[in-house]
Design a protein around this motif. Sequence first.
Motif, PDB file in Angstrom:
ATOM      1  N   ARG A  91       1.052  -1.271   0.011  1.00 38.00           N
ATOM      2  CA  ARG A  91       0.019  -0.089  -0.025  1.00 38.00           C
ATOM      3  C   ARG A  91       0.939   1.227  -0.015  1.00 38.00           C
ATOM      4  O   ARG A  91       0.477   2.347  -0.677  1.00 38.00           O
ATOM      5  CB  ARG A  91      -0.941  -0.019   1.265  1.00 38.00           C
ATOM      6  N   ILE A  92       2.056   1.373   0.802  1.00 36.53           N
ATOM      7  CA  ILE A  92       2.869   2.255   0.763  1.00 36.53           C
ATOM      8  C   ILE A  92       3.649   2.700  -0.525  1.00 36.53           C
ATOM      9  O   ILE A  92       3.674   3.702  -0.860  1.00 36.53           O
ATOM     10  CB  ILE A  92       3.763   2.287   1.926  1.00 36.53           C
ATOM     11  N   ARG A  93       3.950   1.476  -1.054  1.00 37.88           N
ATOM     12  CA  ARG A  93       4.559   1.601  -2.437  1.00 37.88           C
ATOM     13  C   ARG A  93       3.620   2.311  -3.521  1.00 37.88           C
ATOM     14  O   ARG A  93       3.977   3.036  -4.227  1.00 37.88           O
ATOM     15  CB  ARG A  93       5.049   0.361  -2.847  1.00 37.88           C
ATOM     16  N   VAL A  94       2.301   1.682  -3.524  1.00 37.76           N
ATOM     17  CA  VAL A  94       1.406   2.345  -4.179  1.00 37.76           C
ATOM     18  C   VAL A  94       1.154   3.832  -4.184  1.00 37.76           C
ATOM     19  O   VAL A  94       0.975   4.514  -5.149  1.00 37.76           O
ATOM     20  CB  VAL A  94      -0.055   1.324  -4.108  1.00 37.76           C
ATOM     21  N   LEU A  95       0.896   4.173  -3.023  1.00 34.59           N
ATOM     22  CA  LEU A  95       0.884   5.447  -2.657  1.00 34.59           C
ATOM     23  C   LEU A  95       1.950   6.760  -3.075  1.00 34.59           C
ATOM     24  O   LEU A  95       1.702   7.387  -3.521  1.00 34.59           O
ATOM     25  CB  LEU A  95       0.315   5.831  -1.379  1.00 34.59           C
ATOM     26  N   HIS A  96       3.160   5.936  -2.563  1.00 34.23           N
ATOM     27  CA  HIS A  96       4.265   6.692  -3.056  1.00 34.23           C
ATOM     28  C   HIS A  96       4.554   6.966  -4.460  1.00 34.23           C
ATOM     29  O   HIS A  96       5.023   7.852  -5.116  1.00 34.23           O
ATOM     30  CB  HIS A  96       5.587   6.310  -2.433  1.00 34.23           C
ATOM     31  N   SER A  97       4.125   5.751  -5.443  1.00 34.54           N
ATOM     32  CA  SER A  97       4.281   5.755  -6.742  1.00 34.54           C
ATOM     33  C   SER A  97       3.008   6.764  -7.499  1.00 34.54           C
ATOM     34  O   SER A  97       3.481   7.159  -8.421  1.00 34.54           O
ATOM     35  CB  SER A  97       4.236   4.276  -7.257  1.00 34.54           C
ATOM     36  N   GLY A  98       2.074   6.798  -6.688  1.00 35.68           N
ATOM     37  CA  GLY A  98       1.030   7.633  -7.463  1.00 35.68           C
ATOM     38  C   GLY A  98       0.826   9.028  -6.965  1.00 35.68           C
ATOM     39  O   GLY A  98      -0.270   9.663  -7.204  1.00 35.68           O
ATOM     40  N   VAL A  99       1.910   9.598  -6.230  1.00 36.14           N
ATOM     41  CA  VAL A  99       1.806  10.998  -5.920  1.00 36.14           C
ATOM     42  C   VAL A  99       1.698  11.704  -6.880  1.00 36.14           C
ATOM     43  O   VAL A  99       0.928  12.736  -6.923  1.00 36.14           O
ATOM     44  CB  VAL A  99       2.930  11.314  -5.089  1.00 36.14           C
ATOM     45  N   GLU A 100       2.374  11.823  -7.904  1.00 38.92           N
ATOM     46  CA  GLU A 100       2.224  12.555  -9.196  1.00 38.92           C
ATOM     47  C   GLU A 100       0.692  12.626  -9.710  1.00 38.92           C
ATOM     48  O   GLU A 100       0.399  13.631 -10.293  1.00 38.92           O
ATOM     49  CB  GLU A 100       3.183  12.206 -10.163  1.00 38.92           C
ATOM     50  N   ARG A 101       0.135  11.383  -9.626  1.00 37.02           N
ATOM     51  CA  ARG A 101      -1.199  11.364 -10.321  1.00 37.02           C
ATOM     52  C   ARG A 101      -2.221  11.171  -9.292  1.00 37.02           C
ATOM     53  O   ARG A 101      -3.043  10.569  -9.367  1.00 37.02           O
ATOM     54  CB  ARG A 101      -1.202  10.017 -11.237  1.00 37.02           C
ATOM     55  N   LEU A 102      -2.086  12.030  -8.184  1.00 35.14           N
ATOM     56  CA  LEU A 102      -3.000  11.844  -7.091  1.00 35.14           C
ATOM     57  C   LEU A 102      -4.461  12.120  -7.411  1.00 35.14           C
ATOM     58  O   LEU A 102      -5.344  11.577  -6.987  1.00 35.14           O
ATOM     59  CB  LEU A 102      -2.903  12.690  -5.905  1.00 35.14           C
ATOM     60  N   ASP A 103      -4.826  13.032  -8.345  1.00 35.41           N
ATOM     61  CA  ASP A 103      -6.051  13.097  -9.000  1.00 35.41           C
ATOM     62  C   ASP A 103      -6.801  12.158  -9.455  1.00 35.41           C
ATOM     63  O   ASP A 103      -8.108  12.063  -9.719  1.00 35.41           O
ATOM     64  CB  ASP A 103      -6.080  14.403  -9.881  1.00 35.41           C
ATOM     65  N   GLN A 104      -6.252  10.879  -9.926  1.00 40.69           N
ATOM     66  CA  GLN A 104      -6.693   9.926 -10.660  1.00 40.69           C
ATOM     67  C   GLN A 104      -6.863   8.854  -9.282  1.00 40.69           C
ATOM     68  O   GLN A 104      -6.005   8.121  -9.055  1.00 40.69           O
ATOM     69  CB  GLN A 104      -5.658   9.343 -11.749  1.00 40.69           C
ATOM     70  N   ALA A 105      -7.869   9.111  -8.702  1.00 36.72           N
ATOM     71  CA  ALA A 105      -8.013   8.039  -7.401  1.00 36.72           C
ATOM     72  C   ALA A 105      -8.105   6.640  -7.824  1.00 36.72           C
ATOM     73  O   ALA A 105      -7.838   5.688  -7.261  1.00 36.72           O
ATOM     74  CB  ALA A 105      -9.249   8.574  -6.734  1.00 36.72           C
ATOM     75  N   ALA A 106      -8.712   6.261  -9.046  1.00 33.00           N
ATOM     76  CA  ALA A 106      -8.995   4.925  -9.339  1.00 33.00           C
ATOM     77  C   ALA A 106      -7.610   4.221  -9.233  1.00 33.00           C
ATOM     78  O   ALA A 106      -7.514   2.973  -9.228  1.00 33.00           O
ATOM     79  CB  ALA A 106      -9.591   4.696 -10.581  1.00 33.00           C
TER      80      ALA A 106
END
Length: 137
Positions: A91-106
């Motif tokens: 979960r932490i890896r997914v969140l840290h990799s998705g910081v740039e695309r945080l508006d894409q919640a899916a």
Amino acid sequence: MTDAEGAARDPGLQPERTALSWRRTIMSIIVADIFIWRGWFHALTHERASPPGTMGGVFDAGHSSHVIALGVCAMAACLTTIILVACAVSRIRVLHSGVERLDQAADIAASALTLRTASAAIVALAVAAICAIALGM
């Protein structure tokens, strides 16, 4: 992305808060594991009086059902902790990799499998802790 007052939102805060929350949760789970394992080792060594110079009953055959049940609780606690650590790390890896695309919640939303696995592991750990307490850790 902006909030109600028009200030820019810092997308790095959500993953950091989640990571800190998972770390606190894992630390609490490890403390519960330590108490369960301590109770099992205590029951193993004090199950029966052993002659001086022996291992104190740890490696003796024919343990009581009390010690076996505490051992099952200890193994369940260990297994659930490993599962929860794996869920937290993913979960932490997914969140840290998705910081740039945080508006894409899916893209960064937790998967149903991760949520179900973590929930089942937490329930199993709670049951193991309650059983260990009932057995008189």
